[in-house]
Design an enzyme around this catalytic site. Structure first.
Site, PDB file in Angstrom:
ATOM      1  N   PHE A  59      -7.965   8.526   4.879  1.00  0.00           N
ATOM      2  CA  PHE A  59      -6.952   9.578   4.939  1.00  0.00           C
ATOM      3  C   PHE A  59      -6.539  10.088   3.560  1.00  0.00           C
ATOM      4  O   PHE A  59      -5.645  10.922   3.449  1.00  0.00           O
ATOM      5  CB  PHE A  59      -5.719   9.088   5.717  1.00  0.00           C
ATOM      6  CG  PHE A  59      -5.052   7.851   5.154  1.00  0.00           C
ATOM      7  CD1 PHE A  59      -4.185   7.929   4.071  1.00  0.00           C
ATOM      8  CD2 PHE A  59      -5.276   6.607   5.727  1.00  0.00           C
ATOM      9  CE1 PHE A  59      -3.573   6.804   3.557  1.00  0.00           C
ATOM     10  CE2 PHE A  59      -4.665   5.468   5.221  1.00  0.00           C
ATOM     11  CZ  PHE A  59      -3.813   5.570   4.127  1.00  0.00           C
ATOM     12  N   ARG A  87      13.472   1.090   2.678  1.00  0.00           N
ATOM     13  CA  ARG A  87      12.411   0.977   3.702  1.00  0.00           C
ATOM     14  C   ARG A  87      13.037   0.927   5.100  1.00  0.00           C
ATOM     15  O   ARG A  87      12.492   1.487   6.052  1.00  0.00           O
ATOM     16  CB  ARG A  87      11.554  -0.276   3.453  1.00  0.00           C
ATOM     17  CG  ARG A  87      10.760  -0.286   2.164  1.00  0.00           C
ATOM     18  CD  ARG A  87       9.618   0.692   2.091  1.00  0.00           C
ATOM     19  NE  ARG A  87       8.670   0.579   3.164  1.00  0.00           N
ATOM     20  CZ  ARG A  87       7.476   1.195   3.165  1.00  0.00           C
ATOM     21  NH1 ARG A  87       7.109   1.960   2.133  1.00  0.00           N
ATOM     22  NH2 ARG A  87       6.666   1.090   4.173  1.00  0.00           N
ATOM     23  N   THR A  93       5.892   3.695   9.077  1.00  0.00           N
ATOM     24  CA  THR A  93       5.027   4.766   8.550  1.00  0.00           C
ATOM     25  C   THR A  93       4.725   5.817   9.613  1.00  0.00           C
ATOM     26  O   THR A  93       4.762   7.024   9.330  1.00  0.00           O
ATOM     27  CB  THR A  93       3.694   4.150   8.046  1.00  0.00           C
ATOM     28  OG1 THR A  93       4.003   3.095   7.128  1.00  0.00           O
ATOM     29  CG2 THR A  93       2.824   5.181   7.375  1.00  0.00           C
ATOM     30  N   HIS A 117       8.644   8.986   1.215  1.00  0.00           N
ATOM     31  CA  HIS A 117       7.963   7.828   0.616  1.00  0.00           C
ATOM     32  C   HIS A 117       9.044   6.901   0.084  1.00  0.00           C
ATOM     33  O   HIS A 117      10.083   7.356  -0.388  1.00  0.00           O
ATOM     34  CB  HIS A 117       7.082   8.276  -0.564  1.00  0.00           C
ATOM     35  CG  HIS A 117       6.661   7.105  -1.421  1.00  0.00           C
ATOM     36  ND1 HIS A 117       5.592   6.297  -1.101  1.00  0.00           N
ATOM     37  CD2 HIS A 117       7.218   6.563  -2.548  1.00  0.00           C
ATOM     38  CE1 HIS A 117       5.493   5.325  -1.997  1.00  0.00           C
ATOM     39  NE2 HIS A 117       6.466   5.461  -2.882  1.00  0.00           N
TER      40      HIS A 117
HETATM   41  P1  IDP Z   1       4.262   3.980   3.597  1.00  0.00           P
HETATM   42  O1  IDP Z   1       4.447   5.401   3.134  1.00  0.00           O
HETATM   43  O2  IDP Z   1       5.045   3.699   4.869  1.00  0.00           O
HETATM   44  O3  IDP Z   1       4.501   2.964   2.504  1.00  0.00           O
HETATM   45  P2  IDP Z   1       1.391   3.531   3.221  1.00  0.00           P
HETATM   46  O4  IDP Z   1       0.590   2.587   4.056  1.00  0.00           O
HETATM   47  O5  IDP Z   1       1.689   3.148   1.798  1.00  0.00           O
HETATM   48  O6  IDP Z   1       2.739   3.845   4.035  1.00  0.00           O
HETATM   49  O7  IDP Z   1       0.616   4.911   3.239  1.00  0.00           O
HETATM   50  C1  IDP Z   1       0.977   5.961   2.369  1.00  0.00           C
HETATM   51  C2  IDP Z   1       1.007   7.260   3.130  1.00  0.00           C
HETATM   52  O8  IDP Z   1      -0.309   7.564   3.569  1.00  0.00           O
HETATM   53  C3  IDP Z   1       1.855   7.216   4.417  1.00  0.00           C
HETATM   54  O9  IDP Z   1       3.220   7.464   4.206  1.00  0.00           O
HETATM   55  C4  IDP Z   1       1.210   8.315   5.243  1.00  0.00           C
HETATM   56  O10 IDP Z   1       1.708   9.582   4.851  1.00  0.00           O
HETATM   57  C5  IDP Z   1      -0.248   8.201   4.836  1.00  0.00           C
HETATM   58  N1  IDP Z   1      -0.967   7.382   5.815  1.00  0.00           N
HETATM   59  C6  IDP Z   1      -0.949   6.050   5.951  1.00  0.00           C
HETATM   60  N2  IDP Z   1      -1.745   5.638   6.959  1.00  0.00           N
HETATM   61  C7  IDP Z   1      -2.280   6.764   7.465  1.00  0.00           C
HETATM   62  C8  IDP Z   1      -3.209   6.996   8.527  1.00  0.00           C
HETATM   63  O11 IDP Z   1      -3.686   6.086   9.190  1.00  0.00           O
HETATM   64  N3  IDP Z   1      -3.523   8.293   8.743  1.00  0.00           N
HETATM   65  C9  IDP Z   1      -2.996   9.322   8.004  1.00  0.00           C
HETATM   66  N4  IDP Z   1      -2.124   9.139   7.000  1.00  0.00           N
HETATM   67  C10 IDP Z   1      -1.778   7.868   6.740  1.00  0.00           C
END
Ligand code: IDP
Length: 135
Positions: A59, A87, A93, A117
């Protein structure tokens, strides 16, 4: 409990929805102080650098495209247990899985466009704050 700092970004979807103030109110009511802030149009390089840990993920390109699709509001938040508190305010997420009353449950549309974020650890927060605000 320790006073911590964490990095928060209000992502392009939430800026476009005009809910910066509503999100700031949640931070303030939870006892988190906004100690630095800047509104910014990220360049691709800045977005790629910020999310470098995800660069091998499928992604990644969509994430970078989304993060440069409009201005973001970036802030450092300070308060007791700030990393975990933020958080908790954000929610999971994937907004479909986020608890009721969290920022993502209330303002996000999808796992891509998920409103905010927040740093996931104190060490990451220090790196992320320095990335946008310097030392
Ligand atoms: P977080 O923002 O909750 O810490 P992370 O796993 O660090 O989550 O992922 C960063 C960002 O990447 C997420 O906020 C989301 O926008 C995007 N993301 C994470 N997993 C996916 C996915 O499976 N598909 C599409 N976007 C994703």
């Amino acid at each position: 409990m320790a006073i911590e700092r964490t990095l928060s970004i209000i992502k392009p979807d939430a800026v476009a929805k005009n809910v910066i103030g509503k999100i700031y109110t949640r931070f303030e009511e939870a006892g988190l102080k906004i100690v630095a802030a800047q509104m910014k149009q990220l360049t691709r390089e800045e977005a790629e650098g910020f999310y470098a840990a995800h660069k091998e993920r499928g992604f990644f390109k969509d994430l970078v495209d989304f993060m440069v699709s409009g201005p973001v509001m970036i802030q450092a938040l300070e308060g007791e247990n700030a990393v975990l508190k933020n958080r908790e305010l954000m929610g999971a997420t994937d907004p479909k899985k986020a608890d009721k009353g969290t920022i993502r449950a209330d303002f996000a549309d999808s796992i891509d466009a998920n409103a905010v974020h927040g740093s996931d650890a104190v060490e990451a927060a220090a790196v992320e704050i320095a990335y946008f605000f310097g030392k």
